[in-house]
Design an enzyme around this catalytic site. Structure first.
Site, mmCIF file in Angstrom:
data_model
loop_
_atom_site.group_PDB
_atom_site.id
_atom_site.type_symbol
_atom_site.label_atom_id
_atom_site.label_comp_id
_atom_site.label_asym_id
_atom_site.label_seq_id
_atom_site.Cartn_x
_atom_site.Cartn_y
_atom_site.Cartn_z
ATOM 1 N N TYR A 142 0.816 -1.219 0.000
ATOM 2 C CA TYR A 142 0.000 0.000 0.000
ATOM 3 C C TYR A 142 0.850 1.271 0.000
ATOM 4 C CZ TYR A 142 -3.990 -3.027 1.160
ATOM 5 O OH TYR A 142 -4.959 -3.998 1.142
ATOM 6 N N LYS A 192 3.612 -15.377 1.131
ATOM 7 C CA LYS A 192 3.473 -16.039 -0.172
ATOM 8 C C LYS A 192 4.897 -16.288 -0.650
ATOM 9 C CE LYS A 192 0.856 -17.337 -3.713
ATOM 10 N NZ LYS A 192 -0.049 -18.487 -3.655
ATOM 11 N N ASP A 224 -2.908 -18.265 0.483
ATOM 12 C CA ASP A 224 -4.067 -18.939 -0.119
ATOM 13 C C ASP A 224 -4.540 -20.073 0.792
ATOM 14 O OD1 ASP A 224 -1.538 -19.899 -0.734
ATOM 15 O OD2 ASP A 224 -2.097 -20.738 -2.667
ATOM 16 N N ASP A 248 -5.165 -7.121 5.713
ATOM 17 C CA ASP A 248 -6.392 -6.383 5.407
ATOM 18 C C ASP A 248 -7.498 -7.383 5.051
ATOM 19 O OD1 ASP A 248 -8.171 -4.439 4.713
ATOM 20 O OD2 ASP A 248 -7.099 -3.743 2.928
ATOM 21 N N ASP A 252 -10.634 -9.331 7.819
ATOM 22 C CA ASP A 252 -12.074 -9.246 7.545
ATOM 23 C C ASP A 252 -12.700 -10.640 7.491
ATOM 24 O OD1 ASP A 252 -12.157 -6.535 7.530
ATOM 25 O OD2 ASP A 252 -13.004 -6.332 5.523
#
Ligand code: NAD
Length: 359
Positions: A142, A192, A224, A248, A252
């Site tokens: 980000y 990852k 994943d 992020d 959630d």
């Protein structure tokens, strides 16, 4: 007597209603635990735009910098949605995180037994879920440079850069291990590393820091697989530490295991002053109706005692009070089910504050 100053920023929409209930609970804590709490109120978001023309006024910054912790309601709403991006209420959040150097975002997802039906997953899968996601908040994709939309030959190209310095991984890993020590002593680092070099480094640094925390169990998981495991068998997790973007998304997903947005708190720590706020927004659709659930904000205030004031016994007490009130059948509208007692925002705040006083 211990004494702390809290910057209280109610913000917009349901913000003022829910923050008022958290302050009631703080007052009860102050009485019960013999700790002096001073409140400094500040404007933020749309409320600040209306008064001063900007979402994060200097006066609010000064209030924050002269406090020990920040309690925030929420910002934003349709009234300010058409303003230019730079002066939208939500810009205040970015400004505040930068001011506080809050690089670690702590998002607990804990399911109360009484609310097990709120989850869309089977009760046996979610009963007893208690996960803490530690998300890196001030770096990663980000923020990495170069970023933007550029022209390359006869077409455009969109670029973002995933970049992590060793010190950035080191400090977030340390937060995760410290948090795990106060919990079940298990950290899952999500990356990852099979594809992204930046997270190969992430994994190496997490392992290096782990050498200082050998009492804590560490495992690694590709993002994943982590997404799948969170839904398949969430009880395998205690603390999840991960990058800004993965955090992020996964935080959630974890939140939704519990099914109730109005219950979930967060803390952003790392700098001198911690920021505590519910994960939900300003809920303009129900603002001013005295029906919002104040528990996420009350639980955020509770986290302040563990992570900013080093008084974890207060967080435990608030947690017990919330559980007791739920066990007695009281519910705000968002978590109401048949046979329960429907209460308003104000009533829920009163009930939890009274519960603390009588404990
Ligand atoms: P939201 O979280 O405000 O609301 C989503 C839904 O959940 C709504 O139906 C709302 O009524 C309900 N809800 C949320 N909190 C609740 C509570 N405590 N009790 C009962 N019901 C609750 O998300 P949104 O509608 O996407 O956003 C509304 C505004 O909030 C937007 O302006 C957005 O930018 C802003 N926002 C702010 C923050 C923040 O301040 N940290 C975070 C997210 C969104």
């Amino acid at each position: 007597m211990k004494e702390f100053t809290i910057a209280v920023l109610p913000g917009d929409g349901i913000g003022p209603e829910i923050v008022k209930q958290a302050v009631k609970v703080l007052d009860a804590v102050s009485e019960k635990f013999n700790v002096k709490l001073n409140y400094k109120y500040g404007l933020i978001g749309g409320a600040a735009i209306d008064e001063t023309g900007v979402p994060f006024p200097d006066e609010t910054k000064e209030i924050i910098l002269s406090s020990d912790a920040v309690l925030l309601g929420a910002v934003g709403g349709p009234k300010w949605d058409n303003l230019p991006f730079e002066i939208r209420p939500e810009r205040a959040l970015l400004g505040m995180r930068k001011l506080l150097n809050a690089f670690a975002n702590l998002r607990p997802a804990k399911l109360y037994d009484e609310l097990i039906d709120a989850s869309t997953l089977k009760p046996e899968v979610v009963k007893g879920v208690d996960i803490m996601v530690v998300r890196e908040l001030t770096s990663g994709i980000y923020f990495g440079i170069p970023k933007g939309i550029f022209v390359d030959g006869d077409e455009r190209v969109g670029i973002n850069t995933l970049r992590y310095y060793e010190h950035e991984v080191e400090r977030i890993a340390r937060v995760a291990f410290e948090v795990a020590r106060k919990r079940k002593k298990k950290v899952t680092s999500v990356d990852k590393a099979n594809v992204l070099e930046a997270t190969v480094l992430w994994r190496e640094v997490v392992e290096k820091v782990h050498k200082e925390y050998e009492d804590v169990e560490l495992n690694h998981m590709y993002v994943d697989n982590a997404a799948m495991q969170i839904i398949r068998w969430p009880k395998q997790f205690d603390v999840i530490v991960t990058t800004n973007m993965f955090g992020d998304i996964l935080s959630d997903a974890c939140a939704m295991l519990t099914g109730s947005l109005g219950m979930l708190p967060s803390a952003s720590i790392g700098g001198k002053i911690g920021l505590y706020e519910p994960i939900h927004g300003s809920a303009p659709d129900i603002a001013g109706q005295n029906i919002a659930n104040p528990i996420a904000t009350i639980n955020s205030a509770a986290m302040m005692f563990t992570y900013s004031f080093n008084m974890p016994e207060v967080e435990e007490a608030i947690d017990r009070a919330v559980r007791n009130v739920l066990a007695k059948g009281y519910r705000t509208k968002d978590i109401y089910s048949e046979g329960c007692k429907l209460v308003s925002t104000e009533e829920m705040g009163d009930l939890i504050a009274e519960e603390i006083k009588s404990m």
